[in-house]
Each structure stands twice: as C-alpha cells, then as structure tokens.
Design a protein around this motif. Structure first.
Motif, short mmCIF file in Angstrom:
data_model
loop_
_atom_site.label_atom_id
_atom_site.label_comp_id
_atom_site.label_asym_id
_atom_site.label_seq_id
_atom_site.Cartn_x
_atom_site.Cartn_y
_atom_site.Cartn_z
N ASP A 12 -12.96 8.50 -8.34
CA ASP A 12 -11.93 9.40 -8.81
C ASP A 12 -11.24 8.73 -9.99
O ASP A 12 -10.65 7.66 -9.85
N VAL A 13 -11.30 9.37 -11.15
CA VAL A 13 -10.70 8.76 -12.35
C VAL A 13 -9.19 8.63 -12.21
O VAL A 13 -8.57 7.84 -12.92
N GLN A 14 -8.59 9.37 -11.32
CA GLN A 14 -7.14 9.26 -11.10
C GLN A 14 -6.76 8.02 -10.30
O GLN A 14 -5.59 7.69 -10.20
N CYS A 15 -7.74 7.32 -9.75
CA CYS A 15 -7.45 6.15 -8.91
C CYS A 15 -7.12 4.91 -9.73
O CYS A 15 -7.22 3.80 -9.24
N GLY A 16 -6.72 5.07 -10.92
CA GLY A 16 -6.28 3.94 -11.72
C GLY A 16 -5.03 4.27 -12.51
O GLY A 16 -4.33 3.40 -13.00
N VAL A 17 -4.73 5.56 -12.59
CA VAL A 17 -3.61 5.97 -13.41
C VAL A 17 -2.50 6.65 -12.62
O VAL A 17 -1.36 6.68 -13.05
N ALA A 18 -2.82 7.18 -11.46
CA ALA A 18 -1.82 7.88 -10.66
C ALA A 18 -1.24 6.97 -9.58
O ALA A 18 -1.88 6.03 -9.14
N LYS A 19 -0.04 7.28 -9.17
CA LYS A 19 0.59 6.54 -8.08
C LYS A 19 -0.05 6.97 -6.76
O LYS A 19 -0.25 8.16 -6.52
N LEU A 20 -0.38 6.00 -5.92
CA LEU A 20 -1.00 6.30 -4.64
C LEU A 20 0.09 6.66 -3.63
O LEU A 20 0.83 5.81 -3.17
N GLU A 21 0.16 7.94 -3.30
CA GLU A 21 1.23 8.41 -2.42
C GLU A 21 0.71 9.00 -1.11
O GLU A 21 1.50 9.33 -0.24
N VAL A 22 -0.58 9.16 -0.98
CA VAL A 22 -1.17 9.81 0.19
C VAL A 22 -1.90 8.76 1.03
O VAL A 22 -2.55 7.86 0.49
N LEU A 23 -1.83 8.89 2.35
CA LEU A 23 -2.56 8.00 3.24
C LEU A 23 -4.04 8.02 2.88
O LEU A 23 -4.62 9.09 2.67
N ASN A 24 -4.65 6.87 2.78
CA ASN A 24 -6.07 6.67 2.45
C ASN A 24 -6.42 6.94 0.98
O ASN A 24 -7.59 6.87 0.62
N ALA A 25 -5.45 7.22 0.14
CA ALA A 25 -5.74 7.51 -1.26
C ALA A 25 -6.51 6.35 -1.90
O ALA A 25 -6.12 5.19 -1.77
N CYS A 26 -7.62 6.67 -2.54
CA CYS A 26 -8.44 5.70 -3.27
C CYS A 26 -8.90 4.54 -2.38
O CYS A 26 -9.12 3.43 -2.84
N GLY A 27 -9.07 4.81 -1.12
CA GLY A 27 -9.46 3.77 -0.17
C GLY A 27 -10.96 3.67 0.00
O GLY A 27 -11.71 4.61 -0.28
N LEU A 43 -8.20 10.33 -4.59
CA LEU A 43 -6.75 10.21 -4.75
C LEU A 43 -5.98 10.98 -3.68
O LEU A 43 -4.89 10.58 -3.28
N GLN A 44 -6.55 12.07 -3.20
CA GLN A 44 -5.88 12.88 -2.18
C GLN A 44 -6.15 12.37 -0.76
O GLN A 44 -5.68 12.96 0.21
N GLY A 45 -6.95 11.30 -0.62
CA GLY A 45 -7.28 10.76 0.68
C GLY A 45 -8.49 11.42 1.33
O GLY A 45 -8.88 11.08 2.43
N ALA A 46 -9.09 12.38 0.61
CA ALA A 46 -10.27 13.07 1.14
C ALA A 46 -11.49 12.15 1.11
O ALA A 46 -11.61 11.28 0.23
N ARG A 47 -12.39 12.34 2.05
CA ARG A 47 -13.62 11.56 2.10
C ARG A 47 -14.60 12.13 1.07
O ARG A 47 -14.99 13.29 1.16
N VAL A 48 -15.00 11.29 0.11
CA VAL A 48 -15.88 11.76 -0.96
C VAL A 48 -17.25 11.09 -0.96
O VAL A 48 -18.15 11.54 -1.66
N ALA A 49 -17.41 10.02 -0.19
CA ALA A 49 -18.71 9.37 -0.06
C ALA A 49 -18.75 8.63 1.26
O ALA A 49 -17.72 8.20 1.78
#
Length: 130
Positions: free
Chosen positions: A1-16, A83-89
C-alpha cells in the motif's frame, strides 16, 4: 500500500505484517502468540513503510516475543495488511523439507527464521508490486 509510508497509522493492524494462528489463508485467525504468557500482542508494532512509489528500500530484522519457539510457526499463515488494516496478502510458512532442504538443513538453528524472513520479504514484494 503506497499510503503505508505517508499516512499516519491510526487503524489496528494498519500496514502490518504478522504471523497468524491459522494453517491456511482462508481461515488465518488472529495473531500467533502465547496469550497465556505474553500480556499484549507482540505483532501490533510490526509494520512496513513504503515510499510514494510503493517501494520498500530497506530490510530490518526484529525479534518478536511470541512466547513460542520459531519452529511452532511452521504451517502457519503470514498476513500483510493495508493502511485500513485489511488483509491484502497471505502466505504459508512451510517446512524446509517442503521447500527442498535436507533434514540437516531444516533443523539448523536458522532454518525456520530464514523461512519466515523469506516469506515476509516475498509477501511484501508481492503486495507492493500490485
């Protein structure tokens, strides 16, 4: 997720990127750790950061206190979250023999750690390429 370097991580599991309890991606379950031995989720702080092109430029190693030996992670799932904490892979941590290693190589002290490290690297590359 390209947002995982520029956005503030506010959601559980975001960019995890985490090992999960499940033994297949259709039922990955929650984060894998000894809940009776570890007071808080050791996977919560484990995140990845990408640049605006979606690339990850560095690799780091961290120790994650799960309360369980690395070998117990074999045949578990690894999940990458956006970024939203959704499972993507999702991928599986396979034994060395399933990957073509000899029994001696598989039981070396670093075999499982190397398997986990390789899978994390592969999953991140897969997510960032999509």
């Amino acid at each position: 997720d390209v947002q995982c370097g520029v956005a503030k991580l506010e959601v559980l599991n975001a960019c995890g990127i985490h090992v999960h309890e499940g033994t297949d991606c259709s039922s990955a379950g929650g984060h894998y750790y000894a809940k009776d031995l570890v007071s808080s989720d050791p996977w919560s702080p484990i995140v990845y950061f990408s640049d605006t092109s979606g690339s990850v430029a560095s690799t780091i190693s961290v120790e994650i206190g799960t309360g369980k030996p690395n070998t117990d992670m074999l045949n578990r799932t690894v999940v990458v979250h956006d970024l939203q904490g959704a499972r993507v892979a999702c991928g599986m941590i396979m034994s060395g023999q399933a990957r073509g290693l000899s029994a001696e190589e598989e039981h070396s002290s670093d075999a499982t750690s190397n398997t986990i490290r390789s899978l994390f690297t592969f999953l991140l590359a897969l997510v960032l390429a999509s």
